[in-house]
Write an enzyme that holds these catalytic residues in place. Structure first.
Site, mmCIF file in Angstrom:
data_model
loop_
_atom_site.group_PDB
_atom_site.id
_atom_site.type_symbol
_atom_site.label_atom_id
_atom_site.label_comp_id
_atom_site.label_asym_id
_atom_site.label_seq_id
_atom_site.Cartn_x
_atom_site.Cartn_y
_atom_site.Cartn_z
ATOM 1 N N CYS B 170 32.517 -4.123 20.386
ATOM 2 C CA CYS B 170 32.205 -5.226 21.312
ATOM 3 C C CYS B 170 33.131 -6.427 21.165
ATOM 4 O O CYS B 170 33.013 -7.396 21.907
ATOM 5 C CB CYS B 170 30.764 -5.673 21.100
ATOM 6 S SG CYS B 170 29.640 -4.297 21.010
ATOM 7 N N HIS B 302 28.060 -14.681 21.806
ATOM 8 C CA HIS B 302 28.007 -13.229 21.953
ATOM 9 C C HIS B 302 26.670 -12.893 22.629
ATOM 10 O O HIS B 302 26.624 -12.031 23.489
ATOM 11 C CB HIS B 302 28.150 -12.559 20.584
ATOM 12 C CG HIS B 302 28.332 -11.087 20.659
ATOM 13 N ND1 HIS B 302 29.318 -10.498 21.417
ATOM 14 C CD2 HIS B 302 27.644 -10.064 20.092
ATOM 15 C CE1 HIS B 302 29.236 -9.181 21.297
ATOM 16 N NE2 HIS B 302 28.228 -8.886 20.513
ATOM 17 N N HIS B 339 26.272 -6.260 29.044
ATOM 18 C CA HIS B 339 27.204 -6.146 27.925
ATOM 19 C C HIS B 339 28.322 -5.183 28.306
ATOM 20 O O HIS B 339 28.083 -3.985 28.439
ATOM 21 C CB HIS B 339 26.446 -5.658 26.684
ATOM 22 C CG HIS B 339 27.189 -5.859 25.399
ATOM 23 N ND1 HIS B 339 28.570 -5.873 25.335
ATOM 24 C CD2 HIS B 339 26.743 -6.061 24.134
ATOM 25 C CE1 HIS B 339 28.934 -6.066 24.074
ATOM 26 N NE2 HIS B 339 27.858 -6.196 23.330
#
Lengths: 78, 412
Positions: B170, B302, B339
């Site tokens: 990520c 995040h 995401h």
């Protein structure tokens, strides 16, 4: 299964990104700038679509569109 | 003296739309892209088998955006490459670099990617395992390899400089942007096209993600009480970076500066975040940028919306900013676009820089109320919050403990 030449040409056109009209019978894959991976993709698509198995060794960059169509037609059940 | 790295072009694709303008319109209107396909008219697309909230890209809109490009030599394009190409074309055109001589040599292409071409791999393995067929598509490998988008972008813009993929789950595209910045600072290249792409909304990937136990069954609610987890999205975001002198010499419009980059590894756990590693990455990015933590910033978190990640990130922000924390404005854009895994950091960086330029912080969506463990100065109004911050801090903390933080500065 009855398969027209046009149906075979349509698969070549789809896989090579060329217009079907550009696929002159006497033109070779090389002349049409259809690379080996595109030829492999075309064989794969033909096998999938028409249920035939093609020996890739029967084709080379100097094979013409007409050679290819004839080869596929020979393999199709009459 | 080190070379200053400026930003001259952005491009992005996500469930919010194709292009930065469409993306910002949705963000500013507080209209997120997360939805369930069960609510949509049934299609024959494989994605139909994804039974849960997600944020899908409009693939046809990407093809349309690329319609004028000759992509024939690129072979089969996984959505992974299609998204990267769409975002890159927008970024390069916005930078006025299309066909520019600078693209040929002293230019780098770095594409962050978490998992390769999932659709291509899914289709190939479905033939083998479900349909018991002996052959898979001959382009399975070139289309699905993680570096395929990097190669495709080089072909798109005719770039012959260093070109490769960067993978850190990520945080992939934060590492891509940060490392590209260092390549320019070091004088290895003058221009870089960097960002990330991910196309993981396939049945196989979906089942794998669900089995991790971090997926929400409702929506993404970063830092909220009763949050239930993350929501997968897909897409790409690309940025054109240049040395300041190169941008000035060609009269480019400068959108901002990539001023700092911090990168650390927790070396602790494959899924759980670690406060020390995260805090160190944020501090390192500030130090690299020469920007004190007290200077009011837009902090793009995040903010995955998982039970575990959010409180650790909140604790890291409290540790770094202390009593200065209320001066900052905190956003969490995954609540709108989901995401994007390997593309998410670049997407969030681009949205954050656009927010600085417009003086508006996009709203955090899905918020149900305060979680005492995540009490942050969030932009919660249903409409964008006016800000006058010149600095963006964009956080990315990946599975496997790989952290990367970018600091951007608004154009003067």
């Amino acid at each position: 299964m009855t398969v027209s030449n046009e149906a075979i040409l349509a698969v070549i056109a789809e896989e090579s990104g060329l217009d079907a009209a550009a696929l002159r019978p006497d033109a070779t894959f090389e002349q049409l700038d259809i690379g080996s991976l595109d030829v492999a993709s075309t064989l794969f698509a033909i096998e999938d679509k028409f249920g035939v198995e093609i020996d890739p060794d029967q084709l080379n960059p100097a094979s013409t569109i007409s050679d290819f169509v004839d080869l596929v037609r020979q393999l199709l059940p009459s | 003296m080190r070379r200053k790295v400026v930003l001259t072009g952005y491009g992005c694709v996500s469930g919010l739309g194709v292009g930065l303008a469409a993306t910002w319109r949705r963000m500013a209107a507080g209209k997120g892209a997360i939805r369930r396909l069960a609510d949509e008219p049934a299609t024959e697309a494989p994605a139909r088998r994804i039974d849960g909230p997600a944020a899908w890209v409009d693939v046809d809109a990407c093809r349309k955006a690329l319609a004028a490009e000759d992509l024939r030599a690129m072979g089969q394009l996984d959505p992974l490459s299609l998204y990267a190409l769409t975002a890159a074309l927008e970024a390069v055109e916005a930078a006025g670099l299309r066909g520019h001589a600078s693209l040929a040599r002293r230019k780098a292409i770095l594409v962050g990617c978490g998992s390769g071409g999932n659709a291509t791999i899914d289709q190939a393995f479905e033939r083998l395992y479900a349909r018991k067929l002996g052959k898979v598509h001959p382009q399975t490998i070139p289309a699905s390899m993680m570096s395929a988008p990097a190669s495709h972008l080089a072909m798109l813009v005719g770039s012959h400089g260093p070109t490769f993929a960067i993978s850190s789950a990520c945080a992939s595209s934060a590492h891509a942007l940060g490392e590209a910045m260092h390549m320019i600072r070091a004088g290895r290249v003058d221009v870089a096209l960097a960002g990330g792409s991910e196309a993981c909304l396939t049945p196989g990937s979906w089942v794998a993600w669900n089995s991790v136990g971090v997926m929400a069954d409702d929506t993404c609610r970063p830092f909220s009480r009763d949050r239930r987890g993350m929501v997968l999205g897909e897409g790409a975001a690309m940025v054109v970076l240049e040395s300041e002198e190169h941008a000035k010499a060609r009269g480019a419009r400068v959108l901002g500066e990539l001023a700092g980059y911090g990168s650390t590894s927790d070396a602790a756990d494959m899924t759980a975040p670690d406060l020390n590693g995260i805090e160190a990455a944020i501090r390192m990015a500030h130090e690299d940028a020469g920007i004190a933590p007290e200077e009011p910033a837009l902090v793009s978190t995040h903010g995955t919306g998982t039970r575990l990640n959010d409180p650790v990130e909140a604790a890291a922000l409290e540790a770094v900013y202390g009593s200065a924390l209320p001066r900052h404005t905190v956003i969490a854009t995954k609540s709108a676009h989901g995401h994007l895994i390997g593309a998410t950091a670049a997407m969030e960086f681009v949205i954050g820089m656009e927010a600085l330029a417009r003086g508006l912080a996009p709203p955090v969506l899905g918020y149900l109320g305060t979680d005492p463990q995540c009490d942050l100065p969030l932009a919660l109004a249903p409409t964008p919050t006016p800000i006058d911050n010149g600095v963006l801090v964009s956080n990315s903390f990946a599975f496997g403990g790989l952290n990367a933080v970018l600091v951007g500065r608004r154009s003067a």
